[in-house]
Each structure stands twice: as C-alpha cells, then as structure tokens.
Design a protein around this motif. Structure first.
Motif, PDB file in Angstrom:
ATOM      1  N   MET A  42      33.490 105.455 128.997  1.00 48.78           N
ATOM      2  CA  MET A  42      34.614 104.600 129.348  1.00 48.78           C
ATOM      3  C   MET A  42      35.435 104.295 128.113  1.00 48.78           C
ATOM      4  O   MET A  42      34.893 104.016 127.070  1.00 48.78           O
ATOM      5  CB  MET A  42      34.096 103.305 129.957  1.00 48.78           C
ATOM      6  N   LEU A  43      36.710 104.355 128.267  1.00 47.51           N
ATOM      7  CA  LEU A  43      37.605 104.180 127.133  1.00 47.51           C
ATOM      8  C   LEU A  43      38.650 103.136 127.427  1.00 47.51           C
ATOM      9  O   LEU A  43      39.364 103.237 128.383  1.00 47.51           O
ATOM     10  CB  LEU A  43      38.288 105.522 126.834  1.00 47.51           C
ATOM     11  N   PHE A  44      38.677 102.090 126.585  1.00 47.12           N
ATOM     12  CA  PHE A  44      39.730 101.094 126.678  1.00 47.12           C
ATOM     13  C   PHE A  44      40.629 101.273 125.476  1.00 47.12           C
ATOM     14  O   PHE A  44      40.156 101.243 124.368  1.00 47.12           O
ATOM     15  CB  PHE A  44      39.174  99.681 126.588  1.00 47.12           C
ATOM     16  N   VAL A  45      41.921 101.384 125.657  1.00 53.47           N
ATOM     17  CA  VAL A  45      42.848 101.466 124.552  1.00 53.47           C
ATOM     18  C   VAL A  45      43.949 100.460 124.761  1.00 53.47           C
ATOM     19  O   VAL A  45      44.614 100.514 125.758  1.00 53.47           O
ATOM     20  CB  VAL A  45      43.500 102.852 124.463  1.00 53.47           C
ATOM     21  N   LEU A  46      44.079  99.526 123.839  1.00 49.22           N
ATOM     22  CA  LEU A  46      45.128  98.531 123.977  1.00 49.22           C
ATOM     23  C   LEU A  46      46.202  98.838 122.954  1.00 49.22           C
ATOM     24  O   LEU A  46      45.972  98.728 121.781  1.00 49.22           O
ATOM     25  CB  LEU A  46      44.570  97.141 123.720  1.00 49.22           C
ATOM     26  N   MET A 106      51.776  92.840 136.650  1.00 50.73           N
ATOM     27  CA  MET A 106      51.577  91.471 136.194  1.00 50.73           C
ATOM     28  C   MET A 106      52.901  90.744 136.363  1.00 50.73           C
ATOM     29  O   MET A 106      53.899  91.327 136.780  1.00 50.73           O
ATOM     30  CB  MET A 106      51.100  91.468 134.744  1.00 50.73           C
ATOM     31  N   GLU A 107      52.951  89.467 136.025  1.00 51.47           N
ATOM     32  CA  GLU A 107      54.193  88.714 136.203  1.00 51.47           C
ATOM     33  C   GLU A 107      55.320  89.277 135.341  1.00 51.47           C
ATOM     34  O   GLU A 107      56.486  89.278 135.744  1.00 51.47           O
ATOM     35  CB  GLU A 107      53.948  87.239 135.894  1.00 51.47           C
ATOM     36  N   HIS A 108      54.986  89.747 134.143  1.00 51.64           N
ATOM     37  CA  HIS A 108      56.028  90.260 133.248  1.00 51.64           C
ATOM     38  C   HIS A 108      55.680  91.618 132.648  1.00 51.64           C
ATOM     39  O   HIS A 108      56.475  92.166 131.883  1.00 51.64           O
ATOM     40  CB  HIS A 108      56.267  89.267 132.106  1.00 51.64           C
ATOM     41  N   ASN A 109      54.519  92.162 132.946  1.00 51.21           N
ATOM     42  CA  ASN A 109      54.061  93.399 132.332  1.00 51.21           C
ATOM     43  C   ASN A 109      53.330  94.247 133.371  1.00 51.21           C
ATOM     44  O   ASN A 109      53.277  93.878 134.541  1.00 51.21           O
ATOM     45  CB  ASN A 109      53.138  93.081 131.144  1.00 51.21           C
ATOM     46  N   PHE A 138      36.993 104.562 131.651  1.00 53.70           N
ATOM     47  CA  PHE A 138      38.378 104.838 132.024  1.00 53.70           C
ATOM     48  C   PHE A 138      39.303 104.379 130.924  1.00 53.70           C
ATOM     49  O   PHE A 138      38.906 103.699 129.983  1.00 53.70           O
ATOM     50  CB  PHE A 138      38.727 104.124 133.338  1.00 53.70           C
ATOM     51  N   LEU A 139      40.557 104.759 131.049  1.00 50.85           N
ATOM     52  CA  LEU A 139      41.607 104.403 130.092  1.00 50.85           C
ATOM     53  C   LEU A 139      42.539 103.401 130.732  1.00 50.85           C
ATOM     54  O   LEU A 139      42.740 103.455 131.943  1.00 50.85           O
ATOM     55  CB  LEU A 139      42.420 105.660 129.777  1.00 50.85           C
ATOM     56  N   PHE A 140      43.096 102.485 129.927  1.00 52.75           N
ATOM     57  CA  PHE A 140      44.171 101.667 130.460  1.00 52.75           C
ATOM     58  C   PHE A 140      45.207 101.404 129.389  1.00 52.75           C
ATOM     59  O   PHE A 140      44.904 101.398 128.199  1.00 52.75           O
ATOM     60  CB  PHE A 140      43.659 100.344 131.049  1.00 52.75           C
ATOM     61  N   ILE A 141      46.435 101.239 129.831  1.00 54.35           N
ATOM     62  CA  ILE A 141      47.559 100.923 128.940  1.00 54.35           C
ATOM     63  C   ILE A 141      48.342  99.776 129.561  1.00 54.35           C
ATOM     64  O   ILE A 141      48.640  99.797 130.750  1.00 54.35           O
ATOM     65  CB  ILE A 141      48.480 102.139 128.737  1.00 54.35           C
ATOM     66  N   LEU A 142      48.674  98.805 128.765  1.00 53.98           N
ATOM     67  CA  LEU A 142      49.433  97.648 129.215  1.00 53.98           C
ATOM     68  C   LEU A 142      50.869  97.777 128.720  1.00 53.98           C
ATOM     69  O   LEU A 142      51.108  97.914 127.520  1.00 53.98           O
ATOM     70  CB  LEU A 142      48.799  96.373 128.668  1.00 53.98           C
ATOM     71  N   THR A 143      51.837  97.799 129.641  1.00 54.43           N
ATOM     72  CA  THR A 143      53.239  97.977 129.257  1.00 54.43           C
ATOM     73  C   THR A 143      54.072  96.759 129.639  1.00 54.43           C
ATOM     74  O   THR A 143      53.686  95.965 130.497  1.00 54.43           O
ATOM     75  CB  THR A 143      53.838  99.215 129.947  1.00 54.43           C
ATOM     76  N   LEU A 165      52.253  98.082 125.461  1.00 53.77           N
ATOM     77  CA  LEU A 165      51.916  96.918 124.650  1.00 53.77           C
ATOM     78  C   LEU A 165      50.508  97.018 124.091  1.00 53.77           C
ATOM     79  O   LEU A 165      50.262  96.626 122.965  1.00 53.77           O
ATOM     80  CB  LEU A 165      52.036  95.641 125.481  1.00 53.77           C
ATOM     81  N   PHE A 166      49.575  97.489 124.879  1.00 53.35           N
ATOM     82  CA  PHE A 166      48.199  97.639 124.429  1.00 53.35           C
ATOM     83  C   PHE A 166      47.553  98.824 125.132  1.00 53.35           C
ATOM     84  O   PHE A 166      47.982  99.247 126.189  1.00 53.35           O
ATOM     85  CB  PHE A 166      47.374  96.379 124.745  1.00 53.35           C
ATOM     86  N   ALA A 167      46.481  99.328 124.533  1.00 51.12           N
ATOM     87  CA  ALA A 167      45.668 100.361 125.179  1.00 51.12           C
ATOM     88  C   ALA A 167      44.242 100.176 124.689  1.00 51.12           C
ATOM     89  O   ALA A 167      44.015  99.635 123.629  1.00 51.12           O
ATOM     90  CB  ALA A 167      46.194 101.746 124.810  1.00 51.12           C
ATOM     91  N   GLY A 168      43.228 100.599 125.461  1.00 53.81           N
ATOM     92  CA  GLY A 168      41.866 100.328 125.024  1.00 53.81           C
ATOM     93  C   GLY A 168      40.794 101.278 125.538  1.00 53.81           C
ATOM     94  O   GLY A 168      41.015 102.064 126.421  1.00 53.81           O
ATOM     95  N   VAL A 169      39.567 101.232 124.933  1.00 51.85           N
ATOM     96  CA  VAL A 169      38.439 102.097 125.283  1.00 51.85           C
ATOM     97  C   VAL A 169      37.170 101.276 125.453  1.00 51.85           C
ATOM     98  O   VAL A 169      36.801 100.533 124.565  1.00 51.85           O
ATOM     99  CB  VAL A 169      38.166 103.095 124.145  1.00 51.85           C
ATOM    100  N   VAL A 170      36.470 101.445 126.584  1.00 49.95           N
ATOM    101  CA  VAL A 170      35.187 100.761 126.781  1.00 49.95           C
ATOM    102  C   VAL A 170      34.135 101.804 127.126  1.00 49.95           C
ATOM    103  O   VAL A 170      34.256 102.490 128.130  1.00 49.95           O
ATOM    104  CB  VAL A 170      35.252  99.708 127.880  1.00 49.95           C
ATOM    105  N   ASN A 171      33.121 101.927 126.310  1.00 51.29           N
ATOM    106  CA  ASN A 171      32.048 102.877 126.567  1.00 51.29           C
ATOM    107  C   ASN A 171      30.915 102.230 127.355  1.00 51.29           C
ATOM    108  O   ASN A 171      30.229 102.895 128.116  1.00 51.29           O
ATOM    109  CB  ASN A 171      31.504 103.408 125.253  1.00 51.29           C
ATOM    110  N   ARG A 172      30.708 100.933 127.118  1.00 53.47           N
ATOM    111  CA  ARG A 172      29.658 100.186 127.819  1.00 53.47           C
ATOM    112  C   ARG A 172      30.170  98.789 128.065  1.00 53.47           C
ATOM    113  O   ARG A 172      31.098  98.324 127.396  1.00 53.47           O
ATOM    114  CB  ARG A 172      28.377 100.113 126.963  1.00 53.47           C
ATOM    115  N   VAL A 173      29.561  98.078 129.017  1.00 49.74           N
ATOM    116  CA  VAL A 173      29.933  96.688 129.286  1.00 49.74           C
ATOM    117  C   VAL A 173      28.689  95.819 129.184  1.00 49.74           C
ATOM    118  O   VAL A 173      27.567  96.310 129.321  1.00 49.74           O
ATOM    119  CB  VAL A 173      30.570  96.529 130.692  1.00 49.74           C
ATOM    120  N   GLY A 174      28.902  94.530 128.936  1.00 48.35           N
ATOM    121  CA  GLY A 174      27.790  93.598 128.871  1.00 48.35           C
ATOM    122  C   GLY A 174      27.424  93.100 130.255  1.00 48.35           C
ATOM    123  O   GLY A 174      28.200  93.189 131.194  1.00 48.35           O
ATOM    124  N   GLU A 175      26.223  92.568 130.350  1.00 49.10           N
ATOM    125  CA  GLU A 175      25.779  92.044 131.650  1.00 49.10           C
ATOM    126  C   GLU A 175      26.483  90.736 131.949  1.00 49.10           C
ATOM    127  O   GLU A 175      26.852  89.996 131.078  1.00 49.10           O
ATOM    128  CB  GLU A 175      24.267  91.834 131.616  1.00 49.10           C
TER     129      GLU A 175
END
Length: 482
Positions: free
Chosen positions: A12-16, A324-327, A460-465, A472-482
């Motif tokens: 998993m990839l989060f890119v801000l 989102m409201e503005h993004n 997964f990948l995400f980008i915030l515009t 505005l941001f993009a991010g990568v997540v390889n693992r998540v916490g419980e």
C-alpha cells in the motif's frame, strides 16, 4: 460488474503531494520587483516601477531576461517536479520489503526549501539545485548576441533564475494560503557567522520567511525553533519536533512547514464504520521469507460509503475522486496483478498529473461501493539521497559547496541534512495533514449502469488536489496499525 478483491500479497502506498500554481516574470537587474494585483490579493509581477512589461520576446538568459514562454511554463515545470520527485520518494519507501509502514510527502515544502537554498548558493551548487526543480532553461552560447564574459554571464543567469523562483513563490502562497491550508518558512542563523543581510532579506521578502539568529547548540535557541514548528503544524508533530536540536557547528537551519485540513462534502456514516482486515506488506530483517510472511494482515476500522464519484478505470489501476468541501482526494487502487511499485515505475508507471485532471477524457461518473482504512500515522523521510538522485550533489560536499552569496566563509559551509516529517489523519468527517521539511547546513461523462467496488484492504495510492486540480498531497501506506 462487481469485482471483489482477493486476499493476496500487496503493498500500500500513500503519497501526499502539494503542487501549487506559481508563475514568474523576467526583470532587468536594475529593475525592482513591484507588487501589483487586485486590491484583495497582491502578487509579484514582471513590471518596472513605471509599469512597463519586460517579460516579452525570446529567451535571452545572457542579459538576465526571462521570456514570456518561460514564465508561462511554470505549471509544466512544477508538475514535472511533482511527478518526478514523488515517484522517487515513494519508490524509496515501498517495494518487496518496505521498512516504513507509511510514507507522507509534501513536494511544496521540499520545493520551497530548494528555492530558498538557491538564493544562498552560486555557480554549480546553485545550477544543480535550479535544474532539479523541473525547469527548462536556455543557456548562453557563442551564437547568442549580447553574451557576456563567463563570470558575469554566470551571475546574470543566476539572477534570472532567482527572479523566476521568487515570483513563482509569490504565486504559490497566493494559491495555497487559505482557511484550509497554511504555509510558513523560516531560517535560523548562527549569530557568530557574518551572513550577508541582503540575502536573508530576500528570503524574508520573497518566501515569506522568518529569520532569527542566535546561539546554535543552546537550549533556548532550540526551544524557539521547536515553538515555531509546533505553531506552524498545529501541534500535530510534537514528538518529531521535540527531536529538533542544534549544535555549535550548525551554520543555519531552513524550514518550510504546511498544515492542511478539510472536510468531506458528504461525511462517511459512522454507523457503517466497522472492523475489517487490511492486507499490507510486511517488513522482515531476516533472509529468505515465505509468501505468507510477506503479508501483514491487520484488523482496523474501515470507513464505508456508496456514492457517485468521478472515476478513471485503467489497465493498471482503478481511481476514484472523493470530493471535499474545497479539495479532492484521489484514491488509486492497483488492479489485480499490479502493485504500487508498478504504478510508480519511472518508465511504465502511471501519469500522476493526469490523475489529478478533473476533465481528463477518460473520466466517467459512476456509483462506487467504497471502503478505506481509517488512518492516523506519521512518517519521517530522508531527502538527502533523493536530492543526490535528482542531481543535487555539490551542496553536500565540504570545500565544494558554494555559499558565497550568503557569506565570505562559503568554503566552510555545506548542507549536512535534509529531512521531512509529516502526519496524516482522516476519519468519517475529513482529513488533516501536517508536514515540515528541514535542511541543516554545517559550518566547515453520463452515469453508467456498472457499479465499481473499491475495497481498499490492500496498498493503494492517493493524491489530494485543490479546486483547480493541482495536487496538494500524495502518500504511501504499506501497513496500518490496529
């Protein structure tokens, strides 16, 4: 047709990523940058004090001019920086055995620190920084009329670079500063080193920077820096900030900080939030591992919603844009048989800029059965290897780094550290991001019938515009916490 995701090995990839609109105009060296705009928002323009436009004509770097074409190409330059630097950062923090559970990246912070650093450097040190920022330039050749002697020509070129970056930064602030997003820059100086005041004043004026000098290595000076960072990031990164300390050998510290917060247009229903399993990529320090050991299965809260969204369906990925409201938040989930690393491949990966385009020709509105993990994580990036990969090398070399515009003791100053710390939080109501970059210098279409299912239980990948489709941001997540 619904396509349920199987439990399988994934990353998993989060890119801000913060990509903002900027611009620049060329001015003669004796002309001043004047502030002209609407009464509501002033921006830097390419005019003389008499109001004469000096940005037209062909590029003539030799005499310090910047062409209208070069100025108008700021968006492409920044998008190039966004795409190339994002893929580098995320590739460093993903793959078969990712050490970091998650990674956040703010290219805006990185970009602004590089721009401020360019003010303080000269010759090859400056040129390497400028060339890394997605800029296309024309150099002076013997066939160009009006060419100057080598040393004078070099300074004219440098000044043209600075004029462009200064004006782009003015546009950047105009675009980014809002109720949802705030920026702040600062430079902290060793009071025992005689710095050129003009350079520091330029950083303050053109980059909205705060400058403070003091005793490096003292607890009092450290507390001032920490207080500024906590204020800029709304106290979201206190653990990371508490680790910021100076030493008596530090010449200066550069910081660029950003804080973002916005709400979903339609909040997720809290009653639908439930525990599910996220199949992330495990990190192992041992040698050969089994396929089962490569997967890190964690039970965590998932947000759920059924909504009509703008989407892109491609061979490598499924994208959905959550308003989102503005993004806008773009979620990019790899298709079966692909991973995040495939999306970030330098040659065969996805076009990150295209994904941010709300009017892309292959976008359609469709109903999406959507689920995504509820998140709250921090990440710490080492940008030094990224900078070297981008061609910025001399600034790190003792005796070669050229800080001559900043101080006569330029041969004693070199960049020792470049890092970025960030935190992402999102829940049923919205999303917030806090991030700061630190650079330390040492002395010495119609709705279709098909329903898309996006169950983000794997990387997964995400980008915030923003409202204008700029990332505005993009991010990568390889693992998540419980």
């Amino acid at each position: 047709m619904k396509n349920r995701m199987r439990h399988r090995r994934c990353i998993m990839l989060f890119v801000l990523v913060l990509l903002v609109s900027v611009t620049a105009c060329g001015l003669q060296s004796e002309e001043k940058l004047t502030v002209t705009s609407t009464p509501e928002e002033k921006i830097v323009s390419g005019q003389t004090e008499e109001g004469e436009d000096v940005s037209g004509g062909e590029t003539q770097i030799c005499d310090g001019r910047i062409s209208e074409d070069a100025i108008g190409d700021w968006k492409s330059a920044y998008e190039n920086f966004f795409a190339s630097s994002t893929k580098r950062v995320l590739a460093e923090n993903s793959g078969e055995n990712p050490q970091e559970a998650a990674c956040l990246y703010s290219p805006v912070n990185f970009y602004l620190c590089l721009a401020m650093l360019s003010e303080m450097t000269a010759n090859d040190t400056h040129d390497q920084i400028y060339a890394s920022m997605g800029t296309a330039d024309q150099t002076c050749t013997g066939e160009t009329t009006g060419c100057l002697e080598s040393e004078e020509k070099g300074e004219k070129v440098r000044q043209s670079h600075l004029r462009m970056l200064r004006q782009w930064s003015q546009k950047l602030y105009k675009r980014v500063e809002s109720k949802q997003c705030s920026l702040g820059n600062s430079v902290w100086l060793n009071a025992q080193i005689p710095f050129e005041k003009r350079v520091i004043q330029d950083v303050e004026e053109y980059y909205h920077g705060k400058s403070t000098d003091g005793q490096m290595g003292s607890e009092g000076f450290d507390r001032q820096i920490q207080a500024w960072l906590n204020k800029q990031t709304k106290g979201k990164l206190q653990d990371a900030v508490s680790g910021v300390h100076t030493s008596s050998q530090d010449a200066l510290l550069l910081f660029s900080a950003i804080y973002f917060e916005d709400q979903w247009q339609i909040p997720f229903d809290k009653s639908k939030t439930k525990k599910e399993t996220f199949y992330g990529a495990a990190f192992n320090t041992c040698g050969t591992i089994t396929e089962a050991e490569k997967t890190d299965a964690v039970t965590c809260d998932f947000l759920h919603g059924n909504m009509y969204l703008s989407t892109i369906t491609a061979k490598q990925y499924q994208e959905a844009s959550i308003p989102m409201e503005h993004n806008t938040l773009h979620i990019i989930l790899p298709q079966k048989g692909y991973g995040v690393s495939d999306l970030l491949d330098a040659d065969k990966g996805v076009d990150l800029v295209k994904i941010c385009d709300s009017e892309a020709k292959d976008r359609v509105y469709t109903e999406v059965e959507f689920s995504i993990p509820k998140l709250d994580f921090e990440s710490a990036l080492n940008l030094k290897p990224i900078m070297k990969d981008m061609g910025i090398r001399e600034v790190f070399q003792v005796g070669k780094a050229d800080f001559s515009p900043l101080t006569a003791e330029d041969n004693l100053i070199y960049l020792n550290k470049a890092t970025q710390n960030s935190r992402l939080q999102w829940d049923e109501n919205g999303c917030s991001v806090a991030s700061y970059t630190e650079m330390e210098a040492k002395a010495g279409a119609a709705l279709p019938d098909e329903i898309i299912e996006m169950h983000c239980d794997r990387p997964f990948l995400f980008i915030l515009t923003d409202e204008g489709d700029l990332p505005l941001f993009a991010g990568v997540v390889n693992r998540v916490g419980e």
